[in-house]
Scaffold this motif. Structure first.
Motif, mmCIF file in Angstrom:
data_model
loop_
_atom_site.group_PDB
_atom_site.id
_atom_site.type_symbol
_atom_site.label_atom_id
_atom_site.label_comp_id
_atom_site.label_asym_id
_atom_site.label_seq_id
_atom_site.Cartn_x
_atom_site.Cartn_y
_atom_site.Cartn_z
ATOM 1 N N MET A 95 0.855 -1.181 0.000
ATOM 2 C CA MET A 95 0.000 0.000 0.000
ATOM 3 C C MET A 95 0.892 1.233 0.000
ATOM 4 N N LYS A 96 0.882 1.947 -1.109
ATOM 5 C CA LYS A 96 1.658 3.176 -1.225
ATOM 6 C C LYS A 96 0.895 4.299 -0.530
ATOM 7 N N ARG A 97 1.573 4.982 0.360
ATOM 8 C CA ARG A 97 0.918 6.042 1.143
ATOM 9 C C ARG A 97 1.508 7.405 0.790
ATOM 10 N N GLY A 98 1.014 8.403 1.482
ATOM 11 C CA GLY A 98 1.413 9.777 1.189
ATOM 12 C C GLY A 98 2.879 10.048 1.465
ATOM 13 N N LEU A 99 3.296 11.245 1.182
ATOM 14 C CA LEU A 99 4.697 11.626 1.261
ATOM 15 C C LEU A 99 5.275 11.455 2.665
ATOM 16 N N LEU A 100 4.517 11.769 3.694
ATOM 17 C CA LEU A 100 5.019 11.743 5.064
ATOM 18 C C LEU A 100 4.661 10.458 5.814
ATOM 19 N N ALA A 101 4.024 9.519 5.144
ATOM 20 C CA ALA A 101 3.623 8.257 5.792
ATOM 21 C C ALA A 101 4.422 7.100 5.208
ATOM 22 N N LYS A 102 4.718 6.129 6.052
ATOM 23 C CA LYS A 102 5.484 4.971 5.616
ATOM 24 C C LYS A 102 4.598 4.008 4.855
ATOM 25 N N ASP A 103 5.122 3.478 3.736
ATOM 26 C CA ASP A 103 4.370 2.483 2.970
ATOM 27 C C ASP A 103 4.170 1.214 3.802
ATOM 28 N N LEU A 104 3.056 0.521 3.540
ATOM 29 C CA LEU A 104 2.739 -0.721 4.245
ATOM 30 C C LEU A 104 2.822 -1.891 3.267
ATOM 31 N N ASP A 105 3.269 -3.043 3.742
ATOM 32 C CA ASP A 105 3.304 -4.234 2.903
ATOM 33 C C ASP A 105 3.133 -5.470 3.773
ATOM 34 N N LYS A 106 2.609 -6.507 3.160
ATOM 35 C CA LYS A 106 2.399 -7.779 3.840
ATOM 36 C C LYS A 106 2.514 -8.897 2.822
ATOM 37 N N SER A 107 3.206 -9.975 3.174
ATOM 38 C CA SER A 107 3.358 -11.105 2.265
ATOM 39 C C SER A 107 3.069 -12.407 2.994
ATOM 40 N N CYS A 108 2.666 -13.421 2.246
ATOM 41 C CA CYS A 108 2.431 -14.743 2.833
ATOM 42 C C CYS A 108 2.610 -15.791 1.742
ATOM 43 N N GLU A 109 2.940 -17.006 2.156
ATOM 44 C CA GLU A 109 3.108 -18.110 1.217
ATOM 45 C C GLU A 109 1.767 -18.785 0.964
ATOM 46 N N PHE A 110 1.542 -19.215 -0.277
ATOM 47 C CA PHE A 110 0.371 -20.030 -0.561
ATOM 48 C C PHE A 110 0.827 -21.335 -1.211
ATOM 49 N N ILE A 111 -0.015 -22.363 -1.100
ATOM 50 C CA ILE A 111 0.341 -23.715 -1.509
ATOM 51 C C ILE A 111 -0.224 -24.009 -2.899
ATOM 52 N N VAL A 112 0.596 -24.594 -3.762
ATOM 53 C CA VAL A 112 0.173 -24.981 -5.109
ATOM 54 C C VAL A 112 0.152 -26.496 -5.210
ATOM 55 N N GLU A 113 -0.971 -27.039 -5.676
ATOM 56 C CA GLU A 113 -1.110 -28.473 -5.921
ATOM 57 C C GLU A 113 -1.633 -28.692 -7.334
ATOM 58 N N SER A 114 -1.346 -29.850 -7.905
ATOM 59 C CA SER A 114 -1.778 -30.162 -9.263
ATOM 60 C C SER A 114 -3.284 -30.369 -9.316
ATOM 61 N N LEU A 115 -3.873 -30.039 -10.475
ATOM 62 C CA LEU A 115 -5.286 -30.289 -10.695
ATOM 63 C C LEU A 115 -5.518 -31.762 -10.972
ATOM 64 N N ALA A 116 -6.705 -32.247 -10.594
ATOM 65 C CA ALA A 116 -7.014 -33.665 -10.749
ATOM 66 C C ALA A 116 -6.970 -34.098 -12.206
ATOM 67 N N ARG A 117 -7.401 -33.219 -13.130
ATOM 68 C CA ARG A 117 -7.479 -33.619 -14.535
ATOM 69 C C ARG A 117 -6.104 -33.724 -15.203
ATOM 70 N N SER A 118 -5.098 -33.043 -14.633
ATOM 71 C CA SER A 118 -3.777 -33.046 -15.262
ATOM 72 C C SER A 118 -2.741 -33.858 -14.485
ATOM 73 N N ALA A 119 -3.049 -34.237 -13.252
ATOM 74 C CA ALA A 119 -2.069 -34.927 -12.407
ATOM 75 C C ALA A 119 -1.997 -36.409 -12.750
ATOM 76 N N GLU A 120 -0.815 -36.971 -12.538
ATOM 77 C CA GLU A 120 -0.612 -38.399 -12.768
ATOM 78 C C GLU A 120 -1.280 -39.199 -11.658
ATOM 79 N N LYS A 121 -1.914 -40.315 -12.038
ATOM 80 C CA LYS A 121 -2.617 -41.149 -11.077
ATOM 81 C C LYS A 121 -1.725 -42.311 -10.636
ATOM 82 N N ALA A 122 -1.870 -42.699 -9.369
ATOM 83 C CA ALA A 122 -1.083 -43.818 -8.834
ATOM 84 C C ALA A 122 -1.642 -45.144 -9.330
#
Length: 269
Positions: A95-122
């Motif tokens: 979040m970009k803020r005004g000239l006299l205010a500090k910018d804010l930021d936040k990050s987090c990890e998200f999980i990626v898994e294969s789709l059922a239609r494209s993934a290999e089956k056991a």
């Protein structure tokens, strides 16, 4: 991916812009365990709240949607946290803020898994095994191996990551007292480097399935859940490989052990 951002302010807060970033990286180490340049799998950024203004007092929800697509010809591999190889995806909001205010930021990890239609089956690939002194000749030269016979079966060497690894082991006979029976899950990470390829095997988890001098000729069940993040479907690319193995070990009372190794192939479904 469809998500919402919650912002909470105790007073009215001015902002210049709200930017969203999604990125995916593969990091690895070469044969000298030095970090190589990360491989970019995903990079996406866009504004989710354009223009300047102020957020009111309280909580404000800002919905956003973005497509998970690899950059150029990159394939989005599944999330994996290893020792020498990591595949991770992050989202970040600035979040970009005004000239006299500090910018804010936040990050987090998200999980990626294969789709059922494209993934290999056991596909089930059961195996029976027998461990006897003759199968551990390398150990026999250094240690007087007791007479024993260990049999067992594994329900499949091709495993779905969402299902447990199962089977059974039976101590048919053993002259030496047994201290423990253990099952070990191992990751084998292969990375490209200047000298060719570096291959490293490290433990993910070790589970005791038998304690003490177990009763002979009684099947002992094998049941192991694949830990999330630290395992993923078996993967082979031009730059690295991720493989997995299972070791079944019988530890004698004097702390010597015999072990059988089983390479396994993991799929998503």
């Amino acid at each position: 991916m469809d998500r919402r951002i919650n912002t909470e302010f105790r007073t009215e807060d001015g902002r210049e812009n709200f930017l969203f970033y999604a990125s995916g990286l593969t990091t690895s180490y070469d044969g000298r365990k030095t970090k190589r340049k990360p491989m970019q799998l995903l990079l996406n950024s866009f504004p989710i709240c354009k223009g300047s203004g102020k957020f009111p007092h309280g909580t404000t929800e800002i919905p956003f949607v973005f497509n998970l697509q690899g950059g150029q010809t990159r394939v989005l591999h599944e999330t994996y946290h290893g020792v020498f190889i990591n595949i991770q995806y992050f989202m970040k909001v600035d979040m970009k803020r005004g000239l006299l205010a500090k910018d804010l930021d936040k990050s987090c990890e998200f999980i990626v898994e294969s789709l059922a239609r494209s993934a290999e089956k056991a596909i089930l690939k059961p195996i029976d095994f027998v461990i006897v002194p003759e199968s551990v000749q390398k150990l026999k030269r250094k240690y007087n191996v007791p007479n024993f016979k260990i049999t067992g079966k594994l329900d499949s060497l091709v495993c779905s990551i969402s299902n447990p690894f199962t089977g059974e082991i039976t101590i048919e006979s053993c002259d030496e007292k047994i201290k423990s029976i253990e099952i070990q899950l191992v990751r084998v990470e292969t990375c490209g480097c200047a000298d060719g390829y570096s291959k490293d095997a490290t433990e993910i988890q070790n589970i005791q399935i038998g304690d003490g001098d177990v009763v002979r000729k009684v099947p002992i069940p094998i049941y192991m859940v694949f830990p999330r993040l630290f395992t993923c479907p078996t993967l082979s690319t031009a730059n690295f490989k991720l493989e997995f193995e299972v070791n079944i070990s019988v530890v004698f009372e004097d702390n010597h052990l015999v072990s059988e190794n089983f390479p396994i192939y993991i799929t998503r479904f």
